[in-house]
Design a protein around this motif. Structure first.
Motif, PDB file in Angstrom:
ATOM      1  N   LEU A 194      -5.854  -7.684 -48.854  1.00 17.29           N
ATOM      2  CA  LEU A 194      -5.553  -8.244 -47.357  1.00 17.29           C
ATOM      3  C   LEU A 194      -4.181  -7.318 -47.037  1.00 17.29           C
ATOM      4  O   LEU A 194      -4.216  -6.962 -45.696  1.00 17.29           O
ATOM      5  CB  LEU A 194      -5.026  -9.592 -47.496  1.00 17.29           C
ATOM      6  N   GLY A 195      -3.241  -7.224 -47.787  1.00 16.86           N
ATOM      7  CA  GLY A 195      -2.030  -6.404 -47.537  1.00 16.86           C
ATOM      8  C   GLY A 195      -0.941  -7.182 -46.540  1.00 16.86           C
ATOM      9  O   GLY A 195      -0.112  -6.492 -46.013  1.00 16.86           O
ATOM     10  N   GLU A 196      -1.057  -8.407 -46.494  1.00 15.17           N
ATOM     11  CA  GLU A 196      -0.059  -9.044 -45.411  1.00 15.17           C
ATOM     12  C   GLU A 196       1.051  -9.315 -46.323  1.00 15.17           C
ATOM     13  O   GLU A 196       2.230  -9.239 -45.570  1.00 15.17           O
ATOM     14  CB  GLU A 196      -0.695 -10.358 -44.939  1.00 15.17           C
ATOM     15  N   GLY A 218      -3.501   0.141 -54.444  1.00 20.86           N
ATOM     16  CA  GLY A 218      -4.434   0.878 -53.830  1.00 20.86           C
ATOM     17  C   GLY A 218      -3.796   1.503 -52.667  1.00 20.86           C
ATOM     18  O   GLY A 218      -2.527   1.310 -52.105  1.00 20.86           O
ATOM     19  N   ARG A 219      -4.608   2.374 -52.065  1.00 23.07           N
ATOM     20  CA  ARG A 219      -4.126   3.278 -50.684  1.00 23.07           C
ATOM     21  C   ARG A 219      -4.238   2.685 -49.536  1.00 23.07           C
ATOM     22  O   ARG A 219      -3.832   3.308 -48.527  1.00 23.07           O
ATOM     23  CB  ARG A 219      -4.783   4.715 -51.060  1.00 23.07           C
ATOM     24  N   TYR A 220      -5.033   1.542 -49.701  1.00 24.20           N
ATOM     25  CA  TYR A 220      -5.713   1.005 -48.209  1.00 24.20           C
ATOM     26  C   TYR A 220      -5.850  -0.366 -48.382  1.00 24.20           C
ATOM     27  O   TYR A 220      -6.127  -0.866 -49.290  1.00 24.20           O
ATOM     28  CB  TYR A 220      -7.033   1.722 -47.967  1.00 24.20           C
ATOM     29  N   ALA A 221      -5.376  -0.930 -47.183  1.00 21.63           N
ATOM     30  CA  ALA A 221      -5.240  -2.761 -47.450  1.00 21.63           C
ATOM     31  C   ALA A 221      -5.594  -2.918 -45.669  1.00 21.63           C
ATOM     32  O   ALA A 221      -5.144  -2.054 -44.847  1.00 21.63           O
ATOM     33  CB  ALA A 221      -3.985  -3.048 -47.653  1.00 21.63           C
ATOM     34  N   ALA A 222      -6.443  -4.013 -45.478  1.00 19.42           N
ATOM     35  CA  ALA A 222      -6.795  -4.401 -44.053  1.00 19.42           C
ATOM     36  C   ALA A 222      -7.004  -5.776 -44.166  1.00 19.42           C
ATOM     37  O   ALA A 222      -7.385  -6.551 -44.809  1.00 19.42           O
ATOM     38  CB  ALA A 222      -7.900  -3.498 -43.578  1.00 19.42           C
ATOM     39  N   ASN A 223      -6.205  -6.503 -43.146  1.00 19.74           N
ATOM     40  CA  ASN A 223      -6.263  -8.006 -43.061  1.00 19.74           C
ATOM     41  C   ASN A 223      -7.496  -8.588 -42.238  1.00 19.74           C
ATOM     42  O   ASN A 223      -7.525  -9.320 -41.383  1.00 19.74           O
ATOM     43  CB  ASN A 223      -5.249  -8.604 -42.484  1.00 19.74           C
ATOM     44  N   HIS A 224      -8.598  -7.749 -42.356  1.00 21.83           N
ATOM     45  CA  HIS A 224     -10.090  -8.020 -41.507  1.00 21.83           C
ATOM     46  C   HIS A 224     -11.054  -7.658 -42.188  1.00 21.83           C
ATOM     47  O   HIS A 224     -11.072  -6.589 -43.156  1.00 21.83           O
ATOM     48  CB  HIS A 224     -10.044  -7.083 -40.240  1.00 21.83           C
ATOM     49  N   THR A 225     -11.746  -8.731 -42.685  1.00 20.33           N
ATOM     50  CA  THR A 225     -12.875  -8.715 -43.609  1.00 20.33           C
ATOM     51  C   THR A 225     -13.764  -7.741 -43.260  1.00 20.33           C
ATOM     52  O   THR A 225     -14.501  -6.737 -44.256  1.00 20.33           O
ATOM     53  CB  THR A 225     -13.711  -9.991 -43.886  1.00 20.33           C
TER      54      THR A 225
END
Length: 300
Positions: A194-196, A218-225
Protein backbone atom coordinates in the motif's frame (compact mmCIF):
# COMPACT_ATOMS: atom_id res chain seq x y z
CA UNK A 1 -50.76 13.90 19.75
CA UNK A 2 -50.31 17.36 18.23
CA UNK A 3 -51.22 16.62 14.60
CA UNK A 4 -50.39 20.18 13.56
CA UNK A 5 -46.68 19.29 13.82
CA UNK A 6 -46.85 16.72 11.02
CA UNK A 7 -45.91 19.22 8.26
CA UNK A 8 -42.97 20.44 10.34
CA UNK A 9 -41.81 16.86 10.84
CA UNK A 10 -42.01 16.19 7.11
CA UNK A 11 -40.06 19.37 6.37
CA UNK A 12 -37.44 18.38 8.94
CA UNK A 13 -36.96 15.02 7.19
CA UNK A 14 -36.45 16.74 3.83
CA UNK A 15 -33.90 19.13 5.37
CA UNK A 16 -31.87 16.24 6.82
CA UNK A 17 -31.99 14.24 3.61
CA UNK A 18 -31.07 17.23 1.43
CA UNK A 19 -28.34 18.45 3.78
CA UNK A 20 -29.27 22.14 3.73
CA UNK A 21 -32.20 24.51 4.05
CA UNK A 22 -31.70 25.87 0.54
CA UNK A 23 -31.69 22.41 -1.08
CA UNK A 24 -34.75 21.42 0.94
CA UNK A 25 -36.50 24.63 -0.10
CA UNK A 26 -35.87 23.87 -3.76
CA UNK A 27 -37.26 20.37 -3.36
CA UNK A 28 -40.33 21.62 -1.48
CA UNK A 29 -40.91 24.62 -3.72
CA UNK A 30 -40.50 26.95 -0.76
CA UNK A 31 -37.89 29.42 0.53
CA UNK A 32 -34.93 28.74 2.85
CA UNK A 33 -36.32 31.14 5.46
CA UNK A 34 -39.70 29.39 5.44
CA UNK A 35 -38.05 25.98 5.81
CA UNK A 36 -35.86 27.29 8.65
CA UNK A 37 -38.90 28.68 10.47
CA UNK A 38 -40.67 25.32 10.11
CA UNK A 39 -37.75 23.47 11.73
CA UNK A 40 -37.55 26.11 14.47
CA UNK A 41 -41.26 25.62 15.24
CA UNK A 42 -40.67 21.88 15.58
CA UNK A 43 -37.70 22.46 17.89
CA UNK A 44 -39.72 24.88 20.01
CA UNK A 45 -42.69 22.51 20.24
CA UNK A 46 -40.47 19.58 21.24
CA UNK A 47 -38.30 21.67 23.54
CA UNK A 48 -35.08 20.23 22.08
CA UNK A 49 -32.32 21.25 19.69
CA UNK A 50 -32.53 19.14 16.54
CA UNK A 51 -29.99 20.70 14.21
CA UNK A 52 -26.72 22.56 14.68
CA UNK A 53 -26.23 25.02 11.85
CA UNK A 54 -22.70 25.77 10.59
CA UNK A 55 -21.50 27.73 7.60
CA UNK A 56 -20.73 24.53 5.69
CA UNK A 57 -23.34 21.96 6.70
CA UNK A 58 -26.01 20.91 9.15
CA UNK A 59 -25.33 18.45 11.94
CA UNK A 60 -27.95 16.47 13.83
CA UNK A 61 -27.99 16.48 17.61
CA UNK A 62 -28.38 13.11 19.34
CA UNK A 63 -32.06 13.86 19.90
CA UNK A 64 -32.35 15.14 16.35
CA UNK A 65 -31.05 11.81 15.11
CA UNK A 66 -33.80 9.95 16.98
CA UNK A 67 -36.47 12.40 15.84
CA UNK A 68 -35.29 12.06 12.25
CA UNK A 69 -35.53 8.26 12.32
CA UNK A 70 -39.08 8.37 13.69
CA UNK A 71 -40.18 11.19 11.42
CA UNK A 72 -38.65 9.52 8.35
CA UNK A 73 -40.67 6.40 9.13
CA UNK A 74 -43.79 8.54 9.37
CA UNK A 75 -43.08 10.20 6.02
CA UNK A 76 -42.44 6.86 4.33
CA UNK A 77 -45.69 5.46 5.74
CA UNK A 78 -47.50 8.46 4.30
CA UNK A 79 -45.83 7.88 0.92
CA UNK A 80 -46.94 4.26 0.94
CA UNK A 81 -50.52 5.25 1.73
CA UNK A 82 -50.54 7.80 -1.10
CA UNK A 83 -49.00 5.31 -3.53
CA UNK A 84 -51.74 2.73 -3.00
CA UNK A 85 -53.90 2.16 -6.05
CA UNK A 86 -56.34 -0.71 -5.99
CA UNK A 87 -54.30 -2.32 -3.22
CA UNK A 88 -51.06 -2.33 -5.23
CA UNK A 89 -48.06 -0.06 -4.82
CA UNK A 90 -46.37 1.76 -7.66
CA UNK A 91 -42.87 0.81 -8.70
CA UNK A 92 -40.13 1.90 -6.27
CA UNK A 93 -38.81 5.30 -7.20
CA UNK A 94 -36.42 7.99 -6.06
CA UNK A 95 -32.71 8.43 -5.51
CA UNK A 96 -30.57 6.10 -3.37
CA UNK A 97 -27.15 7.24 -2.16
CA UNK A 98 -24.81 4.28 -1.61
CA UNK A 99 -21.49 4.72 0.20
CA UNK A 100 -18.82 2.14 -0.64
CA UNK A 101 -15.02 1.74 -0.33
CA UNK A 102 -13.25 2.69 -3.55
CA UNK A 103 -11.92 -0.72 -4.58
CA UNK A 104 -15.18 -2.51 -3.76
CA UNK A 105 -17.12 0.18 -5.57
CA UNK A 106 -15.02 0.02 -8.73
CA UNK A 107 -14.54 -3.75 -9.00
CA UNK A 108 -17.62 -5.26 -7.33
CA UNK A 109 -20.51 -2.78 -7.15
CA UNK A 110 -20.22 -0.61 -10.28
CA UNK A 111 -20.52 -3.59 -12.68
CA UNK A 112 -23.83 -4.51 -11.01
CA UNK A 113 -25.46 -1.07 -11.33
CA UNK A 114 -26.49 -1.07 -15.03
CA UNK A 115 -28.67 -4.16 -14.60
CA UNK A 116 -30.25 -2.66 -11.47
CA UNK A 117 -31.08 0.58 -13.29
CA UNK A 118 -32.63 -1.44 -16.11
CA UNK A 119 -34.72 -3.45 -13.66
CA UNK A 120 -35.90 -0.35 -11.75
CA UNK A 121 -36.29 2.53 -14.24
CA UNK A 122 -37.72 4.86 -11.57
CA UNK A 123 -34.75 4.55 -9.20
CA UNK A 124 -31.58 6.64 -9.51
CA UNK A 125 -28.28 5.66 -7.86
CA UNK A 126 -25.61 7.97 -6.45
CA UNK A 127 -22.46 5.94 -5.77
CA UNK A 128 -20.22 7.64 -3.19
CA UNK A 129 -16.82 5.92 -3.30
CA UNK A 130 -14.83 6.91 -0.21
CA UNK A 131 -12.37 4.97 1.92
CA UNK A 132 -12.94 7.37 4.84
CA UNK A 133 -15.75 6.77 7.32
CA UNK A 134 -19.07 8.18 6.12
CA UNK A 135 -21.80 8.97 8.66
CA UNK A 136 -25.14 7.82 7.31
CA UNK A 137 -27.11 10.77 8.69
CA UNK A 138 -24.59 13.62 8.59
CA UNK A 139 -23.33 12.71 5.11
CA UNK A 140 -26.76 12.00 3.64
CA UNK A 141 -26.15 8.28 3.03
CA UNK A 142 -29.05 5.86 2.52
CA UNK A 143 -27.02 2.64 2.45
CA UNK A 144 -23.37 1.97 3.24
CA UNK A 145 -21.08 -0.92 2.38
CA UNK A 146 -18.33 -1.39 4.95
CA UNK A 147 -15.66 -4.01 5.48
CA UNK A 148 -15.85 -4.96 9.14
CA UNK A 149 -16.18 -7.86 11.52
CA UNK A 150 -18.47 -5.93 13.90
CA UNK A 151 -20.77 -3.21 12.48
CA UNK A 152 -21.36 -0.03 14.47
CA UNK A 153 -24.05 -0.33 17.17
CA UNK A 154 -27.34 1.29 16.26
CA UNK A 155 -27.19 0.36 12.58
CA UNK A 156 -29.15 -2.33 10.78
CA UNK A 157 -27.65 -4.53 8.12
CA UNK A 158 -26.50 -7.84 6.72
CA UNK A 159 -23.19 -9.38 5.60
CA UNK A 160 -22.99 -9.89 1.83
CA UNK A 161 -19.60 -11.49 1.19
CA UNK A 162 -16.25 -12.25 2.76
CA UNK A 163 -13.37 -9.95 1.84
CA UNK A 164 -10.00 -11.69 1.84
CA UNK A 165 -6.53 -10.26 1.15
CA UNK A 166 -3.87 -12.38 -0.53
CA UNK A 167 -0.40 -11.98 -2.04
CA UNK A 168 0.28 -12.81 -5.68
CA UNK A 169 2.97 -12.85 -8.35
CA UNK A 170 3.35 -13.90 -11.95
CA UNK A 171 4.71 -17.34 -12.80
CA UNK A 172 7.59 -15.53 -14.55
CA UNK A 173 8.56 -13.63 -11.38
CA UNK A 174 8.52 -16.81 -9.31
CA UNK A 175 10.50 -18.73 -11.93
CA UNK A 176 13.22 -16.06 -11.86
CA UNK A 177 13.26 -15.29 -8.12
CA UNK A 178 12.02 -18.49 -6.50
CA UNK A 179 8.76 -19.53 -4.85
CA UNK A 180 8.60 -18.51 -1.14
CA UNK A 181 7.86 -21.45 1.13
CA UNK A 182 7.66 -19.36 4.30
CA UNK A 183 6.70 -15.69 4.95
CA UNK A 184 10.27 -14.89 6.07
CA UNK A 185 11.47 -15.65 2.52
CA UNK A 186 9.56 -12.58 1.29
CA UNK A 187 12.55 -10.53 2.49
CA UNK A 188 14.37 -11.73 -0.63
CA UNK A 189 11.65 -10.44 -2.96
CA UNK A 190 10.50 -7.02 -4.09
CA UNK A 191 7.07 -6.62 -2.48
CA UNK A 192 4.35 -4.29 -3.76
CA UNK A 193 2.26 -2.90 -0.91
CA UNK A 194 0.00 0.00 0.00
CA UNK A 195 2.82 2.41 0.85
CA UNK A 196 0.77 4.92 2.84
CA UNK A 197 2.56 4.41 6.17
CA UNK A 198 5.71 2.52 7.27
CA UNK A 199 3.42 -0.06 8.89
CA UNK A 200 2.11 -1.04 5.45
CA UNK A 201 5.47 -2.73 4.75
CA UNK A 202 5.02 -4.98 7.78
CA UNK A 203 3.08 -7.92 6.37
CA UNK A 204 1.32 -10.20 8.85
CA UNK A 205 0.52 -13.87 8.32
CA UNK A 206 -1.32 -16.42 10.42
CA UNK A 207 -1.31 -20.21 10.33
CA UNK A 208 -2.80 -22.56 12.93
CA UNK A 209 -3.00 -19.78 15.49
CA UNK A 210 0.59 -18.63 14.96
CA UNK A 211 1.17 -15.08 13.70
CA UNK A 212 4.32 -13.96 11.88
CA UNK A 213 5.25 -10.38 10.97
CA UNK A 214 7.64 -9.80 8.08
CA UNK A 215 9.29 -6.47 7.28
CA UNK A 216 9.08 -6.39 3.50
CA UNK A 217 10.77 -4.06 1.05
CA UNK A 218 10.12 -3.22 -2.55
CA UNK A 219 10.82 -0.68 -5.27
CA UNK A 220 7.16 0.12 -5.92
CA UNK A 221 4.10 0.80 -3.76
CA UNK A 222 0.62 2.06 -4.67
CA UNK A 223 -2.53 2.77 -2.66
CA UNK A 224 -4.81 1.57 -5.45
CA UNK A 225 -5.63 -2.11 -5.85
CA UNK A 226 -5.97 -1.89 -9.63
CA UNK A 227 -2.52 -0.33 -9.92
CA UNK A 228 -1.00 -3.00 -7.66
CA UNK A 229 -2.63 -5.72 -9.76
CA UNK A 230 -1.18 -4.22 -12.93
CA UNK A 231 2.25 -3.93 -11.27
CA UNK A 232 2.14 -7.61 -10.34
CA UNK A 233 1.11 -8.55 -13.89
CA UNK A 234 4.08 -6.52 -15.20
CA UNK A 235 6.44 -8.74 -13.15
CA UNK A 236 7.44 -5.99 -10.67
CA UNK A 237 7.22 -8.24 -7.62
CA UNK A 238 4.90 -9.93 -5.16
CA UNK A 239 1.87 -7.76 -4.44
CA UNK A 240 -0.85 -7.65 -1.80
CA UNK A 241 -4.35 -7.66 -3.31
CA UNK A 242 -7.96 -8.18 -2.29
CA UNK A 243 -9.04 -11.51 -3.73
CA UNK A 244 -11.94 -9.87 -5.59
CA UNK A 245 -9.42 -7.68 -7.44
CA UNK A 246 -7.16 -10.62 -8.33
CA UNK A 247 -9.91 -13.15 -9.12
CA UNK A 248 -9.99 -12.85 -12.93
CA UNK A 249 -6.21 -12.75 -13.34
CA UNK A 250 -5.92 -15.80 -11.08
CA UNK A 251 -8.53 -17.69 -13.12
CA UNK A 252 -6.66 -16.90 -16.35
CA UNK A 253 -3.35 -18.02 -14.86
CA UNK A 254 -1.75 -14.61 -15.37
CA UNK A 255 -0.86 -14.54 -11.68
CA UNK A 256 -0.77 -17.12 -8.89
CA UNK A 257 -1.32 -16.90 -5.16
CA UNK A 258 1.83 -16.97 -3.06
CA UNK A 259 1.88 -18.75 0.32
CA UNK A 260 -1.77 -19.89 -0.04
CA UNK A 261 -1.54 -21.97 3.14
CA UNK A 262 -0.98 -18.79 5.18
CA UNK A 263 -3.73 -16.26 6.01
CA UNK A 264 -2.65 -12.75 5.07
CA UNK A 265 -3.89 -10.36 7.78
CA UNK A 266 -4.92 -6.92 6.55
CA UNK A 267 -7.18 -4.09 7.69
CA UNK A 268 -8.98 -4.67 4.38
CA UNK A 269 -10.17 -8.07 5.60
CA UNK A 270 -13.50 -9.10 7.09
CA UNK A 271 -17.08 -9.22 5.88
CA UNK A 272 -18.68 -6.75 3.50
CA UNK A 273 -21.71 -5.45 5.41
CA UNK A 274 -24.61 -3.57 3.87
CA UNK A 275 -25.80 -1.12 6.51
CA UNK A 276 -28.66 1.35 6.98
CA UNK A 277 -29.90 3.59 9.77
CA UNK A 278 -33.56 2.76 10.25
CA UNK A 279 -35.13 -0.65 10.72
CA UNK A 280 -38.76 0.37 10.18
CA UNK A 281 -40.74 1.83 7.30
CA UNK A 282 -37.95 1.35 4.79
CA UNK A 283 -38.50 3.13 1.47
CA UNK A 284 -39.18 0.82 -1.45
CA UNK A 285 -36.17 2.21 -3.34
CA UNK A 286 -33.83 1.11 -0.54
CA UNK A 287 -35.47 -2.28 -0.15
CA UNK A 288 -35.09 -2.87 -3.89
CA UNK A 289 -31.35 -2.15 -3.79
CA UNK A 290 -30.82 -4.21 -0.62
CA UNK A 291 -32.58 -7.19 -2.17
CA UNK A 292 -30.69 -6.81 -5.45
CA UNK A 293 -27.24 -6.63 -3.86
CA UNK A 294 -28.12 -9.57 -1.61
CA UNK A 295 -29.20 -11.57 -4.65
CA UNK A 296 -26.05 -10.73 -6.60
CA UNK A 297 -23.42 -11.07 -3.85
CA UNK A 298 -24.66 -13.83 -1.56
CA UNK A 299 -25.84 -16.23 -4.23
CA UNK A 300 -28.62 -18.81 -3.81
Amino acid sequence: MNMTLLPEMATFVVVVECGSFSAAARKLGSTPSSVSRSVSRLEQALGVKLLYRTTRKLRLSDTGNEVYRSAAGMVESARQVLSLSGGAQHEPQGRVTLSVPKAIGHVVIHPLIPAFLARYPEIDICLRMEDRYMDLIDDGIDLALRITRSPSPGLYGKPLMAVEHIICATPQWLAEHGVPQHPHELRHHSCIGLGETPADARWKFRQQGKTIVVDTRGRYAANHTGVRLDAVKRHLGIGSLPRFTAREALARGEIVQVLPEWEFISSYTGDLWLLWASGRHMPGKMRALIDYLTEQLTGP
